[in-house]
Scaffold this active site. Structure first.
Site, PDB file in Angstrom:
ATOM      1  N   VAL A  21      -5.037   2.556  -0.424  1.00 38.46           N
ATOM      2  CA  VAL A  21      -5.076   1.836  -1.702  1.00 38.46           C
ATOM      3  C   VAL A  21      -5.618   0.423  -1.493  1.00 38.46           C
ATOM      4  O   VAL A  21      -6.381  -0.089  -2.319  1.00 38.46           O
ATOM      5  CB  VAL A  21      -3.683   1.824  -2.347  1.00 38.46           C
ATOM      6  CG1 VAL A  21      -3.689   0.987  -3.628  1.00 38.46           C
ATOM      7  CG2 VAL A  21      -3.230   3.246  -2.660  1.00 38.46           C
ATOM      8  N   ASP A  22      -5.234  -0.216  -0.401  1.00 38.45           N
ATOM      9  CA  ASP A  22      -5.812  -1.527  -0.088  1.00 38.45           C
ATOM     10  C   ASP A  22      -7.332  -1.446   0.016  1.00 38.45           C
ATOM     11  O   ASP A  22      -8.059  -2.312  -0.490  1.00 38.45           O
ATOM     12  CB  ASP A  22      -5.255  -2.052   1.239  1.00 38.45           C
ATOM     13  CG  ASP A  22      -3.898  -2.728   1.084  1.00 38.45           C
ATOM     14  OD1 ASP A  22      -3.396  -2.805  -0.051  1.00 38.45           O
ATOM     15  OD2 ASP A  22      -3.344  -3.168   2.104  1.00 38.45           O
ATOM     16  N   LEU A  23      -7.821  -0.416   0.686  1.00 34.41           N
ATOM     17  CA  LEU A  23      -9.260  -0.273   0.875  1.00 34.41           C
ATOM     18  C   LEU A  23      -9.973   0.043  -0.439  1.00 34.41           C
ATOM     19  O   LEU A  23     -11.083  -0.436  -0.687  1.00 34.41           O
ATOM     20  CB  LEU A  23      -9.541   0.828   1.907  1.00 34.41           C
ATOM     21  CG  LEU A  23      -9.031   0.525   3.323  1.00 34.41           C
ATOM     22  CD1 LEU A  23      -9.169   1.751   4.219  1.00 34.41           C
ATOM     23  CD2 LEU A  23      -9.787  -0.652   3.926  1.00 34.41           C
ATOM     24  N   ASP A  80       0.818  -1.210   0.000  1.00 33.46           N
ATOM     25  CA  ASP A  80       0.000   0.000   0.000  1.00 33.46           C
ATOM     26  C   ASP A  80       0.855   1.264   0.000  1.00 33.46           C
ATOM     27  O   ASP A  80       0.603   2.186  -0.787  1.00 33.46           O
ATOM     28  CB  ASP A  80      -0.935  -0.004   1.216  1.00 33.46           C
ATOM     29  CG  ASP A  80      -1.757   1.268   1.298  1.00 33.46           C
ATOM     30  OD1 ASP A  80      -2.846   1.302   0.714  1.00 33.46           O
ATOM     31  OD2 ASP A  80      -1.301   2.241   1.941  1.00 33.46           O
ATOM     32  N   ALA A 129     -10.274  -3.153  -2.277  1.00 36.51           N
ATOM     33  CA  ALA A 129     -11.325  -3.978  -1.672  1.00 36.51           C
ATOM     34  C   ALA A 129     -12.696  -3.562  -2.187  1.00 36.51           C
ATOM     35  O   ALA A 129     -13.538  -4.410  -2.521  1.00 36.51           O
ATOM     36  CB  ALA A 129     -11.266  -3.865  -0.150  1.00 36.51           C
TER      37      ALA A 129
END
Length: 298
Positions: A175-177, A146, A180
């Site tokens: 960025v991970d979220l 991320d 997702a």
């Protein structure tokens, strides 16, 4: 199981770790799905990501898992499988035969080595929907992190307080979220499509493409003008005052979100400074340079 929840009866197999994939698994778990989180014998690495405040609880106890892990794994059942072994792979295939969705976050090529890829598992179960998160897409075996993606996609640059100031990372793994959320959307569409066709599919998202898509107006401004977006901290590139933090005379901090000339006139009235407001027939909102002379950011 609460049969009133929309995903009651769905079985999700989570082969993902850290944040992006587990956030998707938790989304389905919260809405009634059975989520089996497959962990290696050493467990999801985020189980150990504790802050210093978590090492000892209020009564002197040591927290069993980290707050980080708990934030993305509520409502799941953990299953320990060593997918590097034939027994572990056989167990996974048995579970996949009864699953609706697989969530995976392997680097390209790694799932194939573990016999946990879409081609292998869809042969076991043609109705299977396989959601795969990578760092840079299915053709790039580079691992995605991320913090690195925040830098490469431009978020750290834009989040700097101003020009010539150090770039700053977002305080959460943004960025991970974003990835997702992209995967959730794709999986929901795939579930709808399966109702029509009876067959599953492969849904792929990457951290890089999710980050670039989320640049929204900043990206489109570059495409329209050819100029690189500039660091503004919490400010806004198009409207003022919007997002900048100010300090009142009593020391209290406040943020303003003014999205139109009409709202700005209401603000000026509330501040007993009507002369600041443009008339409806005059130019649009005050430019940042004029506003900055009257408002002192923190």
């Amino acid at each position: 199981m609460n049969q009133q929840l929309p995903f009651a009866g769905l079985r999700i197999i989570e082969l993902a770790s850290v944040l992006a994939g587990p956030q998707v698994g938790q989304f389905f778990a919260e809405l009634g799905a059975e989520v089996l989180k497959i962990e290696s014998p050493v467990g999801d690495v985020t189980r150990t990501w504790k802050t210093s405040a978590e090492t000892v609880g209020p009564a002197g106890e040591v927290a069993s898992v980290s707050a980080y892990f708990a934030a993305s794994n509520w409502g799941k059942q953990s299953v320990i499988l060593d997918l590097a072994t034939a027994d572990g792979q056989t167990s996974l295939h048995r579970l996949a035969a009864t699953a609706d969705i697989i969530l995976a976050s392997y680097k390209p090529g790694d799932a194939e080595k573990l016999q946990a890829d879409y081609a292998t598992l869809s042969n076991v179960n043609p109705r299977l929907i396989y959601g795969h998160i990578t760092g840079y897409g299915p053709a790039n075996a580079r691992a995605g992190y991320d913090a690195v993606l925040q830098a490469e996609a431009g978020f750290m640059h834009l989040n700097a307080p101003g020009p010539n100031q150090p770039p700053q990372k977002m305080p959460v793994a943004m960025v991970d979220l974003l990835a997702a959320h992209q995967l959730k959307e794709g999986l929901l569409v795939a579930l709808l499509q399966r109702e029509k066709t009876g067959r599953g599919t492969l849904v792929q998202v990457s951290l890089l493409h999710s980050a670039l898509a989320a640049l929204a107006n900043q990206a489109s401004s570059f495409l329209v003008t050819g100029h690189d977006p500039q660091p503004l901290g919490s400010g806004h590139p198009s409207i003022v005052p919007y997002g900048t933090v100010y300090r009142a005379a009593n020391g209290r901090q406040l943020v303003l979100a003014v999205g139109s000339d009409s709202q700005f006139r209401h603000l000026c009235t509330a501040l007993e400074q009507p002369e600041w407001a443009p008339t409806p027939a005059s130019a649009p909102m005050l430019p940042a340079s004029r506003t900055a002379r009257r408002w002192r950011p923190c």
